[in-house]
Design a protein around this motif. Structure first.
Motif, PDB file in Angstrom:
ATOM      1  N   VAL A  72      21.877   2.019  20.705  1.00 22.91           N
ATOM      2  CA  VAL A  72      21.311   1.349  21.876  1.00 22.91           C
ATOM      3  C   VAL A  72      22.387   0.423  22.430  1.00 22.91           C
ATOM      4  N   VAL A  73      22.804   0.677  23.664  1.00 18.99           N
ATOM      5  CA  VAL A  73      23.881  -0.114  24.274  1.00 18.99           C
ATOM      6  C   VAL A  73      23.259  -1.152  25.202  1.00 18.99           C
ATOM      7  N   ILE A  74      23.349  -2.411  24.782  1.00 19.35           N
ATOM      8  CA  ILE A  74      22.854  -3.514  25.609  1.00 19.35           C
ATOM      9  C   ILE A  74      24.090  -4.109  26.290  1.00 19.35           C
ATOM     10  N   ALA A  75      24.531  -3.423  27.334  1.00 18.89           N
ATOM     11  CA  ALA A  75      25.751  -3.791  28.055  1.00 18.89           C
ATOM     12  C   ALA A  75      25.800  -2.972  29.337  1.00 18.89           C
ATOM     13  N   GLY A  76      26.843  -3.203  30.103  1.00 20.18           N
ATOM     14  CA  GLY A  76      27.013  -2.478  31.360  1.00 20.18           C
ATOM     15  C   GLY A  76      27.610  -1.096  31.154  1.00 20.18           C
ATOM     16  N   SER A  77      27.895  -0.432  32.267  1.00 18.84           N
ATOM     17  CA  SER A  77      28.282   0.982  32.237  1.00 18.84           C
ATOM     18  C   SER A  77      29.633   1.260  31.576  1.00 18.84           C
ATOM     19  N   ILE A  78      30.595   0.337  31.664  1.00 22.23           N
ATOM     20  CA  ILE A  78      31.894   0.570  31.015  1.00 22.23           C
ATOM     21  C   ILE A  78      31.694   0.704  29.499  1.00 22.23           C
ATOM     22  N   TYR A  79      30.911  -0.204  28.932  1.00 23.42           N
ATOM     23  CA  TYR A  79      30.630  -0.162  27.491  1.00 23.42           C
ATOM     24  C   TYR A  79      29.835   1.091  27.136  1.00 23.42           C
ATOM     25  N   GLU A 118      31.576   8.069  24.201  1.00 26.43           N
ATOM     26  CA  GLU A 118      32.766   8.767  23.696  1.00 26.43           C
ATOM     27  C   GLU A 118      32.885   8.642  22.179  1.00 26.43           C
ATOM     28  N   VAL A 119      32.666   7.438  21.688  1.00 22.11           N
ATOM     29  CA  VAL A 119      32.828   7.165  20.256  1.00 22.11           C
ATOM     30  C   VAL A 119      31.760   7.886  19.432  1.00 22.11           C
ATOM     31  N   PHE A 120      30.523   7.834  19.891  1.00 19.53           N
ATOM     32  CA  PHE A 120      29.403   8.389  19.129  1.00 19.53           C
ATOM     33  C   PHE A 120      28.928   9.714  19.733  1.00 19.53           C
ATOM     34  N   LYS A 121      29.859  10.584  20.074  1.00 20.40           N
ATOM     35  CA  LYS A 121      29.531  11.893  20.657  1.00 20.40           C
ATOM     36  C   LYS A 121      28.508  12.613  19.781  1.00 20.40           C
ATOM     37  N   GLY A 122      27.502  13.201  20.424  1.00 24.63           N
ATOM     38  CA  GLY A 122      26.505  13.952  19.675  1.00 24.63           C
ATOM     39  C   GLY A 122      25.331  13.120  19.187  1.00 24.63           C
ATOM     40  N   LYS A 123      25.438  11.797  19.281  1.00 20.41           N
ATOM     41  CA  LYS A 123      24.327  10.923  18.867  1.00 20.41           C
ATOM     42  C   LYS A 123      23.466  10.609  20.090  1.00 20.41           C
ATOM     43  N   LYS A 124      22.257  10.183  19.843  1.00 20.42           N
ATOM     44  CA  LYS A 124      21.390   9.748  20.939  1.00 20.42           C
ATOM     45  C   LYS A 124      21.858   8.357  21.387  1.00 20.42           C
ATOM     46  N   ILE A 125      22.206   8.233  22.668  1.00 14.20           N
ATOM     47  CA  ILE A 125      22.666   6.954  23.215  1.00 14.20           C
ATOM     48  C   ILE A 125      21.620   6.471  24.218  1.00 14.20           C
ATOM     49  N   THR A 126      21.135   5.253  24.029  1.00 13.00           N
ATOM     50  CA  THR A 126      20.140   4.667  24.918  1.00 13.00           C
ATOM     51  C   THR A 126      20.772   3.484  25.645  1.00 13.00           C
ATOM     52  N   THR A 127      20.580   3.411  26.969  1.00 13.58           N
ATOM     53  CA  THR A 127      21.209   2.344  27.769  1.00 13.58           C
ATOM     54  C   THR A 127      20.165   1.662  28.665  1.00 13.58           C
ATOM     55  N   PRO A 128      19.337   0.786  28.084  1.00 12.59           N
ATOM     56  CA  PRO A 128      18.236   0.188  28.841  1.00 12.59           C
ATOM     57  C   PRO A 128      18.656  -0.688  30.027  1.00 12.59           C
ATOM     58  N   LEU A 129      19.885  -1.193  30.042  1.00  9.39           N
ATOM     59  CA  LEU A 129      20.290  -2.075  31.147  1.00  9.39           C
ATOM     60  C   LEU A 129      20.833  -1.309  32.355  1.00  9.39           C
ATOM     61  N   ILE A 130      21.270  -0.072  32.126  1.00  9.73           N
ATOM     62  CA  ILE A 130      21.868   0.699  33.216  1.00  9.73           C
ATOM     63  C   ILE A 130      20.797   1.003  34.267  1.00  9.73           C
ATOM     64  N   GLY A 131      21.131   0.699  35.514  1.00 13.39           N
ATOM     65  CA  GLY A 131      20.189   0.953  36.600  1.00 13.39           C
ATOM     66  C   GLY A 131      19.325  -0.247  36.950  1.00 13.39           C
ATOM     67  N   LEU A 132      19.505  -1.358  36.234  1.00 14.02           N
ATOM     68  CA  LEU A 132      18.699  -2.551  36.526  1.00 14.02           C
ATOM     69  C   LEU A 132      19.284  -3.388  37.664  1.00 14.02           C
ATOM     70  N   GLY A 133      20.461  -3.027  38.159  1.00 12.78           N
ATOM     71  CA  GLY A 133      21.087  -3.835  39.200  1.00 12.78           C
ATOM     72  C   GLY A 133      22.193  -4.686  38.610  1.00 12.78           C
ATOM     73  N   GLY A 134      22.438  -5.828  39.198  1.00 10.98           N
ATOM     74  CA  GLY A 134      23.545  -6.695  38.776  1.00 10.98           C
ATOM     75  C   GLY A 134      23.271  -7.463  37.505  1.00 10.98           C
ATOM     76  N   MET A 135      24.246  -8.288  37.147  1.00 10.63           N
ATOM     77  CA  MET A 135      24.183  -9.051  35.912  1.00 10.63           C
ATOM     78  C   MET A 135      22.974  -9.987  35.862  1.00 10.63           C
TER      79      MET A 135
END
Length: 151
Positions: free
Chosen positions: A102-109, A115-132
């Protein structure tokens, strides 16, 4: 099992306390966004989160950061840690055992983690929420209500 990855930040403890010396990673990044991400991770993933530092890679909260530095994934000239090195670190630190990241960060992270965890389930709850600001208020609301953000 889920692992939460939070970002480092450009504002560090040494900016306000130059005499701080070597400091645990959880106390190093003091900018509002990095701090809120860490608080979110501590609430929902108290025993399974790491901080992704552009200089040091994956840091457990109690790992010591020796002193000030200024490295960012946004600027290649600062020589940030690469994906191969991060993969090696993830293996060595036992992070590959997690099924979901689970990535609690912006799109660069999020991209780096993918890339690092290829093949794993990656969840990005903050992506698409708008700005900081929007991300911070969403995390604070989630923390206060005790409900994780949905991806």
């Amino acid at each position: 099992m889920r692992l939460c990855v939070v970002p480092c930040g450009s504002k560090k403890i040494w900016d306000v306390n130059p005499a701080a010396g070597p400091t645990e990673a959880r106390y190093v990044y003091i900018g509002n966004f990095a701090k809120t991400c860490r608080e979110y991770a501590e609430k929902f993933y108290p025993n399974s989160y790491v901080i992704l530092s552009a200089k040091y890679g994956f840091l457990f909260p109690d790992e010591i950061v020796p002193g000030p530095y200024n490295v960012t994934f946004k600027d290649p000239s600062t020589n940030p840690i690469g994906v191969e090195e991060l993969r090696k670190q993830a293996e060595e630190k036992g992070l590959m055992k997690y099924d979901e990241i689970v990535v609690i960060a912006g799109s660069i992270y999020a991209e780096i983690v993918r890339e690092v965890f290829k093949g794993k389930k990656i969840t990005t709850p903050l992506i698409g929420l708008g700005g900081m600001g929007q991300m911070i208020s969403s995390m604070k609301r989630a923390i206060n209500e005790g409900k994780e953000l949905l991806a």
